[in-house]
Design an enzyme around this catalytic site. Sequence first.
Site, PDB file in Angstrom:
ATOM      1  N   GLU A 125      14.852  -1.536  -4.654  1.00 60.95           N
ATOM      2  CA  GLU A 125      13.593  -2.283  -6.131  1.00 60.95           C
ATOM      3  C   GLU A 125      12.279  -1.741  -5.672  1.00 60.95           C
ATOM      4  O   GLU A 125      11.483  -1.098  -6.281  1.00 60.95           O
ATOM      5  CB  GLU A 125      13.779  -3.584  -6.334  1.00 60.95           C
ATOM      6  CG  GLU A 125      13.269  -4.564  -7.369  1.00 60.95           C
ATOM      7  CD  GLU A 125      13.996  -5.556  -8.250  1.00 60.95           C
ATOM      8  OE1 GLU A 125      13.651  -6.632  -8.796  1.00 60.95           O
ATOM      9  OE2 GLU A 125      15.699  -5.469  -7.740  1.00 60.95           O
ATOM     10  N   GLU A 147      15.587 -14.758  -1.160  1.00 63.63           N
ATOM     11  CA  GLU A 147      15.216 -14.740  -2.663  1.00 63.63           C
ATOM     12  C   GLU A 147      16.008 -15.982  -3.852  1.00 63.63           C
ATOM     13  O   GLU A 147      15.513 -16.096  -5.069  1.00 63.63           O
ATOM     14  CB  GLU A 147      16.167 -13.706  -3.562  1.00 63.63           C
ATOM     15  CG  GLU A 147      15.875 -12.847  -4.911  1.00 63.63           C
ATOM     16  CD  GLU A 147      16.937 -11.508  -5.163  1.00 63.63           C
ATOM     17  OE1 GLU A 147      16.340 -11.165  -6.253  1.00 63.63           O
ATOM     18  OE2 GLU A 147      17.051 -10.836  -4.440  1.00 63.63           O
TER      19      GLU A 147
END
Length: 911
Positions: free
Chosen positions: A487, A766
């Site tokens: 990502e 996260e």
Amino acid sequence: MKRIFTLLICLAGISVMAQNLSTYDLTCENRVNPIGLDVTRPRFTWKIAAGGRNILQTAYSIRIATSPDFTKKNLVWDSGKVNTDESVLQTYQGAPLKSGQKYYWQVKVWDNQANESPWSTTAFWQTALLNPASEITAQWISSGIKADTAYGIVPQFRKSFSASKKIKSAIAYITSKGLYEAHINGQRVGDAYLTPGWTSYNKRLLYQTYDVTNLIKQGKNAIGVSLANGWYRGELGWEKKVNFYGKETALLCQLNITYADGKTESVISDGTWKVSNGPIQFSEIYDGEVYDARQEKAGWATATYDDKNWQAVVVKNFPKDILFSANHELITKHETFKPVKVLRTPKGEQVLDFGQNLVGWVQMKVSGNAGDKIVLSHAEVLDKTGGLYFDNLRNALAQDTYILKGQGVETYEPRFTFHGFRYVRVEGLKEPLNPDNFTAVALYSDMKPTGSFECSNPLVNQLQKNIQWGQRGNFLDVPTDCPQRDERLGWTGDAEVFSRTAAFNFNVNNFFSKWLKDVAADQNPNGAIPFVIPNALKGTFFDTPAGAAGWSDAGIIIPWNLYVVYGDKRVVEEQYPSMKAYLDYVRKAANNDLWNTGFQFADWLSYRVDDSKGLIGQKSAITDNYLVAQCFFAYNTSLMIKAARLLGKTEEVKDYEALLERIKAAFRKEFMTASGRLISETQTAYILALQFDMLPEELRPQAVGRLVDNIKSYNYHLTTGFLGTPFLTPVLTRFGRTDVAYRLLLQDTYPSWLYPIKMGATTVWERWDSMKPDSTFQDPSMTSFNHYSYGAVGDWMYRDVAGIDVDESGAGYKKIIIKPHLGDGLTSASAKIITNYGLASSGWKKDGKNTVYTIEIPANTTATVYLPTTNVPDIEEGGKPVSSDIKIDGIDGNHTKLLVGSGKYEFRVRN
């Protein structure tokens, strides 16, 4: 005689004070002695050093010349004596600057004590090529090698040349479609990595400027450049897209040499260059590198190397009208780590633990036979059995492979990739693993550290470290996320919620200013701002509905934050068309000023019962998507009011003010009952409604009560996601419930800020439960252990716990607010920040029946200090009653307001 003696003493005192007045830390466009600025009207900043208190600048003078002797014939601009107290980002007002010219500058100041400083030490800056499309005569060149593909080799380019005379200066201008690393005469050019960085390549491609005078010698020379895929052609995103910006990498290189006799010569990339394959057989951002040392070409970037077997390059007709100079700080090496232990996994694997989740790569020293293969595999965490956890990397291989040439001790580190890791598995060694032979290197943009925070609670101190390491690991030229998996994209929402915290920890003025230019470049024609910048998701699901609250709003929120923290008005001026276009998009998407259309992330990753089996035994905290959107619609509009007012756009101020009232009215009609209850009974709903003044004033107290009741119902745990978390504790403090905010900060069971720390985290996660309490993991498709968004609580720690803030009417810390909020669980806290004026600090410590507040205010600023007492005699400063150089400015609630100037203060307040 006595009067004369007294006069002499006074004059001597003035003389001493005059000698103490000086300037330091001179910067041009926020950088010390920058090379390669394409800013035609650069801005200058300096700090003032002076003894005593209440020192203010009353005037300055700047002089600029093409020589450090500042003789009249070399003088370019003399500002004269400018009567102002401004010392930050003062704009050049002289004649047009010339390309490739080195300019020297000095400043002197006068203060409010009638003192005049000497001229400062000499600083300089060097311009870039101000008209690169015409001034760069170099040609784009590509390798033409069949194996040079998205999954192929890294070619090496070279050019021999002669410098026939004594050299005065040599400046290199280099960029690429891909990532480059340059050498001259075998020496590496510059200290930056992953150049030219990542931008919206087809709209904005940056070049770097290097002073390579010391690398060029009279006679024969050679330049060599390696060229890798990087973000340009390598994989981007989880869909494994390649060739996103183009199928061919290419190099553009120009070396301008000035000889001692004034003559000039240029060495340019063109058809005379040669190219060959090199030792890097594969290089990719997500997957890592394969380096075969047997393929090295010793001395390939030196003049004596024989390149007769190399092939000619291919000249390309790529555009040069999208070239801009890199005015920001580039990616460089920073901290290094030695292994803290060597582990054996249940599978018998040898693993190095570097003790810190970081982003970068590993340097190693190895020896063995030719063809031996050493493989380094990177991971963030261990699983509950002690094995390496790779699942959260998704498709990212995150692996570097080194093939030995078999010539004694060999050293290796990657060049064109990076990894997010704490643990590294080492495979292929023929001898016992020696941890001394391995060093982890942190890689991130060369932002200067500015802020620090510490308190009496070790877990909170670790939280601060985790916040800062999360920023380091994710600020690699763009504000990325998830540096370990496939990502690593510039998500706008993540950057937006963290931007104010980021601006405390490091100087991110140039970092964000550069990125914001790509925000504008990639903005859709209808004004919508994509969810990632550069927009690597173009053509995917996430590209179609561009324009979501809290994400796309970065285009408005971050420019304003940069103005508030740095006093940078220019960034608002430059971004204002983009800001306005985005708000216009939202206005059109709204129905009668109600933003209830389109895709929304809403309060992303807020608490769900099924996340960790509902360990706190309550309902999920899901907030209505459009309630969140409407609140951010109001937030954006309120900032546009401020931005328009700053830029003198009176009619637009009126328009936005009227719009804001309609937005709030629509919110109350759609999302609020007559009694003030919101349709979403969540922490985030009440936080956002209170933060952005969406509720009538008379209904706010009960909204605060509902928020607190909700927090209590979760046994003092937070349930907020990305958009609610940054405002949770500030709202509680603003409305008098700092006690609850402290309980949330100090909560150490899931979900909370300290829970990951109890689980061994060294960066922010996260998700609140990226690792669950039973040491299993959240969904590996989206579980990063280095993701800074929830670290936005740092902003509250600095501004409210330690109590150091900026008054927007004196942006850039020209006017400082000192207002600590004490709470149970901490006995001390302090914060320091290096502002554009100097060091500002605020700290407090409970001392028996008193609390001691230590404060430092830099020269040329003032501060309003709020001390928690309404009884002025309870306040002492320096062990004495408050002196006359401190103005008591009345009572504000339960605080006494003091107005102070620069200097150090120690206040003691009876509890």
